[in-house]
Design a protein around this motif. Structure first.
Motif, mmCIF file in Angstrom:
data_model
loop_
_atom_site.group_PDB
_atom_site.id
_atom_site.type_symbol
_atom_site.label_atom_id
_atom_site.label_comp_id
_atom_site.label_asym_id
_atom_site.label_seq_id
_atom_site.Cartn_x
_atom_site.Cartn_y
_atom_site.Cartn_z
ATOM 1 N N PRO A 294 -3.954 -6.864 -1.584
ATOM 2 C CA PRO A 294 -4.778 -6.125 -0.632
ATOM 3 C C PRO A 294 -4.005 -5.043 0.094
ATOM 4 O O PRO A 294 -2.814 -5.145 0.269
ATOM 5 N N ASP A 295 -4.739 -4.041 0.527
ATOM 6 C CA ASP A 295 -4.132 -2.951 1.266
ATOM 7 C C ASP A 295 -4.670 -2.949 2.681
ATOM 8 O O ASP A 295 -5.839 -3.146 2.914
ATOM 9 N N GLN A 296 -3.784 -2.718 3.628
ATOM 10 C CA GLN A 296 -4.193 -2.716 5.030
ATOM 11 C C GLN A 296 -3.375 -1.654 5.740
ATOM 12 O O GLN A 296 -2.177 -1.551 5.555
ATOM 13 N N THR A 297 -3.975 -0.845 6.547
ATOM 14 C CA THR A 297 -3.248 0.225 7.195
ATOM 15 C C THR A 297 -2.794 -0.121 8.594
ATOM 16 O O THR A 297 -2.006 0.585 9.169
ATOM 17 N N GLN A 298 -3.264 -1.227 9.143
ATOM 18 C CA GLN A 298 -2.801 -1.631 10.455
ATOM 19 C C GLN A 298 -2.983 -3.127 10.623
ATOM 20 O O GLN A 298 -3.833 -3.726 10.010
ATOM 21 N N PRO A 299 -2.110 -3.776 11.430
ATOM 22 C CA PRO A 299 -2.234 -5.208 11.624
ATOM 23 C C PRO A 299 -3.482 -5.540 12.418
ATOM 24 O O PRO A 299 -3.952 -4.766 13.231
ATOM 25 N N ILE A 300 -4.040 -6.748 12.171
ATOM 26 C CA ILE A 300 -5.208 -7.197 12.919
ATOM 27 C C ILE A 300 -4.972 -8.604 13.402
ATOM 28 O O ILE A 300 -4.158 -9.340 12.892
ATOM 29 N N ALA A 301 -5.720 -9.015 14.399
ATOM 30 C CA ALA A 301 -5.597 -10.353 14.950
ATOM 31 C C ALA A 301 -6.780 -11.220 14.597
ATOM 32 O O ALA A 301 -6.693 -12.428 14.625
ATOM 33 N N ALA A 302 -7.929 -10.633 14.310
ATOM 34 C CA ALA A 302 -9.122 -11.416 13.992
ATOM 35 C C ALA A 302 -10.050 -10.590 13.144
ATOM 36 O O ALA A 302 -9.922 -9.375 13.035
ATOM 37 N N LEU A 303 -11.007 -11.252 12.503
ATOM 38 C CA LEU A 303 -11.933 -10.563 11.628
ATOM 39 C C LEU A 303 -12.919 -9.700 12.397
ATOM 40 O O LEU A 303 -13.573 -8.842 11.836
ATOM 41 N N GLY A 304 -13.057 -9.910 13.681
ATOM 42 C CA GLY A 304 -14.062 -9.187 14.442
ATOM 43 C C GLY A 304 -13.660 -7.795 14.843
ATOM 44 O O GLY A 304 -14.424 -7.104 15.500
ATOM 45 N N SER B 163 17.725 -4.961 13.413
ATOM 46 C CA SER B 163 16.427 -4.386 13.722
ATOM 47 C C SER B 163 15.636 -4.214 12.429
ATOM 48 O O SER B 163 16.126 -3.634 11.460
ATOM 49 N N ILE B 164 14.395 -4.742 12.410
ATOM 50 C CA ILE B 164 13.519 -4.632 11.243
ATOM 51 C C ILE B 164 12.339 -3.743 11.618
ATOM 52 O O ILE B 164 11.614 -4.046 12.555
ATOM 53 N N PRO B 165 12.126 -2.652 10.885
ATOM 54 C CA PRO B 165 10.960 -1.809 11.191
ATOM 55 C C PRO B 165 9.664 -2.599 11.022
ATOM 56 O O PRO B 165 9.486 -3.316 10.038
ATOM 57 N N ASN B 166 8.801 -2.487 11.988
ATOM 58 C CA ASN B 166 7.531 -3.213 11.927
ATOM 59 C C ASN B 166 6.537 -2.401 11.108
ATOM 60 O O ASN B 166 5.635 -1.778 11.627
ATOM 61 N N ILE B 167 6.744 -2.418 9.795
ATOM 62 C CA ILE B 167 5.901 -1.656 8.880
ATOM 63 C C ILE B 167 4.681 -2.490 8.535
ATOM 64 O O ILE B 167 4.800 -3.576 7.979
ATOM 65 N N ALA B 168 3.504 -1.986 8.866
ATOM 66 C CA ALA B 168 2.272 -2.743 8.665
ATOM 67 C C ALA B 168 1.797 -2.706 7.227
ATOM 68 O O ALA B 168 1.035 -3.576 6.796
ATOM 69 N N SER B 169 2.212 -1.707 6.460
ATOM 70 C CA SER B 169 1.793 -1.622 5.065
ATOM 71 C C SER B 169 2.795 -0.779 4.302
ATOM 72 O O SER B 169 3.534 0.032 4.873
ATOM 73 N N PHE B 170 2.807 -0.981 3.015
ATOM 74 C CA PHE B 170 3.656 -0.207 2.118
ATOM 75 C C PHE B 170 2.795 0.160 0.918
ATOM 76 O O PHE B 170 2.711 -0.579 -0.055
ATOM 77 N N GLY B 171 2.096 1.282 1.016
ATOM 78 C CA GLY B 171 1.140 1.633 -0.016
ATOM 79 C C GLY B 171 0.002 0.619 -0.048
ATOM 80 O O GLY B 171 -0.674 0.377 0.942
ATOM 81 N N ALA B 172 -0.208 -0.001 -1.198
ATOM 82 C CA ALA B 172 -1.268 -0.994 -1.361
ATOM 83 C C ALA B 172 -0.862 -2.370 -0.874
ATOM 84 O O ALA B 172 -1.691 -3.277 -0.816
ATOM 85 N N LEU B 173 0.396 -2.568 -0.524
ATOM 86 C CA LEU B 173 0.864 -3.841 0.020
ATOM 87 C C LEU B 173 0.594 -3.881 1.512
ATOM 88 O O LEU B 173 0.705 -2.863 2.198
ATOM 89 N N THR B 174 0.262 -5.062 2.025
ATOM 90 C CA THR B 174 -0.021 -5.187 3.452
ATOM 91 C C THR B 174 0.550 -6.489 3.989
ATOM 92 O O THR B 174 0.709 -7.468 3.260
ATOM 93 N N GLY B 175 0.851 -6.506 5.271
ATOM 94 C CA GLY B 175 1.363 -7.718 5.909
ATOM 95 C C GLY B 175 2.160 -7.382 7.149
ATOM 96 O O GLY B 175 2.941 -6.424 7.156
ATOM 97 N N THR B 176 1.955 -8.166 8.192
ATOM 98 C CA THR B 176 2.687 -7.956 9.440
ATOM 99 C C THR B 176 3.662 -9.083 9.720
ATOM 100 O O THR B 176 4.321 -9.088 10.760
ATOM 101 N N SER B 177 3.752 -10.073 8.818
ATOM 102 C CA SER B 177 4.697 -11.167 9.006
ATOM 103 C C SER B 177 6.120 -10.645 8.849
ATOM 104 O O SER B 177 6.360 -9.580 8.255
ATOM 105 N N VAL B 178 7.069 -11.393 9.387
ATOM 106 C CA VAL B 178 8.477 -10.997 9.291
ATOM 107 C C VAL B 178 8.906 -10.903 7.834
ATOM 108 O O VAL B 178 9.636 -9.982 7.438
#
Length: 528
Positions: free
Chosen positions: A24-34, A193-208
């Motif tokens: 999945p692709d995601q352009t920004q982190p989310i906390a809930a489906l709403g 220091s780890i850049p908090n990258i929310a997505s990398f192209g079609a890859l997505t994830g905000t976990s460490v």
């Protein structure tokens, strides 16, 4: 959109353009489906989600993937680097009489993984001939250090107990061959220091785990070195390879995919290097192989661990000398390709077992990228579920009703052995039935036992919230997979021998192997 080429059989055209995605692709982190879904694009996770284009002639170059450099980053986070102290208390000297050992030495290792063995690439190098080249490894996780034997010849002992996979309780004594090593975990050595990258192209994830992966991929993609992608089945290794390609110096050239596990052993050489007319029965015309089709671009060798052993020297030569020879031809042809390989096997173990060439392994693994399993990035579950629902056309109101916070919390309590692919299948079933079904596999606390407890213990406790039939099927399924994997491993991948060892009918064993998608470890191309 992504356009890639996957070679076909020897009697067919050289390639077929394919449009697909694997994560999945995601352009920004989310906390809930709403949350508001405006601006997000619907990604796809499975190769079949997007239409295929028509076939191309064998002599035409593959279609290159369009370059997408969208990488979204926010403020960096601080991570710690674990430290491990290894004290070699006994190490026999090969040139000295028995009983003579070297003086004690201490090695301090910093990093997530510490490998031990006799090969020069290990983090702790031992000279005892009874120690395997890649004997074992220690991996740091959320709950401390984890010890895993890499299929060594003489086994790994932790505090007097032989283990294959165990948790290290702070410190312990490892017996590796005739060597004794005291292992002790220390406080984190440093902060990074780890850049908090929310997505990398079609890859997505905000976990460490995903942020670390994205940071590594940015550096790898900018180079031209060979890459080995490791990860469990269903984690999206193919998509990682395509993202590396899109941001690499060969992005405008061809990207050719070869699935080494899906091709008959007798046709693998033709798929990789091509053939001339009359080279074998059915070869009615000349055919380009993957390396020629990708000349100037990138070859992606998926499931490289399934490559027949007898073909591995030819692949090694193609990578080293940058030249190939078609089947049935004596003239060598120069090629210039970047090789990206992926596997869900432990190639250290395969090298120890003699099923994968050591020299080829190091030619492929110039840079190793590990894709985390879904169970190691459960924080990404809400974003993944939401993206799947969006790609399936589910309205935002229906998304909140179908996957409430309580349902998402329950999903986080389950194993996902099929990883992102399994999660997508689960979401699709729930959409069709219009209710969030209970996940079939319940997570259980990590075992701290250091002994080989056997396959039955891997099923874990059942939950009263799961229907009896689903719980029973999950336990039986977990037992069958674990038992069959160990049985095939002990028989070297030979189905007939495994059936005799297990006291089973051969055809019944064969059906179970197909049911659980287990591949025999034999490299001779046969199951007998």
């Amino acid at each position: 959109m992504v356009s890639r080429v996957r070679p076909k059989g020897a009697g067919e055209q050289a390639g077929q353009a394919r449009l697909d995605g694997a994560e999945p692709d995601q352009t920004q982190p989310i906390a809930a489906l709403g949350m508001d879904t405006a601006g997000d694009r619907a990604p796809c996770d499975d190769p079949g989600d997007m239409p295929r284009s028509s076939e191309r002639p064998a002599d035409e170059p593959p279609t290159a993937i369009s370059r997408d450099s969208a990488v979204r980053a926010v403020r960096p986070i601080i991570d710690v680097v674990p430290k491990l102290t290894l004290e070699v208390r006994r190490e026999p000297v090969p040139s000295e009489p028995p009983g003579r050992s070297e003086a004690k030495r201490i090695v301090v290792h910093e990093g997530q993984t510490c490998r031990i063995g006799t090969h020069s690439t290990n983090d702790l190098i031992l000279r005892d001939p009874s120690v395997s080249r890649f004997h074992c490894k220690l991996t740091c996780g959320d709950k401390g250090w984890r010890l895993q034997d890499s299929g060594s010849l003489n086994g790994t002992m932790l505090d007097g107990v032989r283990v294959r996979d165990a948790d290290l309780a702070g410190e312990g004594i490892l017996a590796l061959g005739d060597c004794l090593v005291h292992v002790s975990g220390l406080e984190p050595a440093s902060e990074v220091s780890i850049p908090n990258i929310a997505s990398f192209g079609a890859l997505t994830g905000t976990s460490v785990a995903m942020r670390k992966l994205f940071a590594s991929l940015e550096k790898v993609a900018a180079s031209d070195i060979n890459v080995l992608i490791e990860g469990d089945s269903g984690t999206g290794k193919e998509l990682v390879a395509s993202e590396i390609f899109q941001r690499g110096p060969r992005a405008e050239k061809a990207f050719v995919i070869v699935d080494c596990g899906a091709i008959s052993p007798s046709l693998v050489e033709s798929e990789l290097f091509g053939h001339v007319r009359g080279a074998f029965t059915g070869a009615d015309r000349d055919r380009l192989g993957a390396f020629e089709a990708a000349n100037g671009g990138t070859v992606f060798l998926d499931e490289i661990g399934e490559l027949p052993l007898e073909l591995q020297p030819k692949l090694l030569r193609a990578i080293e000398s940058r030249e190939i020879r078609r089947v049935g031809e004596t003239r060598a042809r120069k090629v210039d390709v970047r090789v990206i390989a992926a596997t869900n096997r432990d190639l250290d173990r395969e090298v120890n077992k003699g099923r994968f060439r050591e020299d080829l392994y190091f030619r492929l693994a110039v840079m190793v990228v590990r894709v985390p399993s879904l169970r190691d990035r459960l924080e990404d579950l809400p974003a993944l579920v939401r993206s799947f629902l969006t790609s399936l056309g589910v309205a935002a109101v229906d998304q909140r009703g179908l996957f409430s916070p309580s349902v998402l919390a329950e999903l986080a309590e389950h194993d996902w052995p099929g990883n992102v692919r399994e999660l997508r299948n689960y979401v699709e079933r729930s959409v069709v039935l219009k209710e969030a079904l209970p996940a079939a596999r319940k997570r259980h606390p990590a075992s701290s036992s250091t002994s080989d407890s056997g396959p039955a213990s891997e099923a874990g406790p059942a939950s009263e919230r799961v229907p009896f039939k689903l719980a029973k099927d999950a336990v039986v399924d977990a037992f069958e997979r674990s038992y069959l994997a160990a049985l095939l491993e002990s028989a070297g991948g030979n189905i007939s021998k495994a059936a005799r060892n297990g006291g089973m009918d051969r055809m019944y064993l064969h059906r179970l192997v197909q049911k659980h998608n287990l591949r025999p470890s034999s490299r001779d191309g046969s199951e007998d």
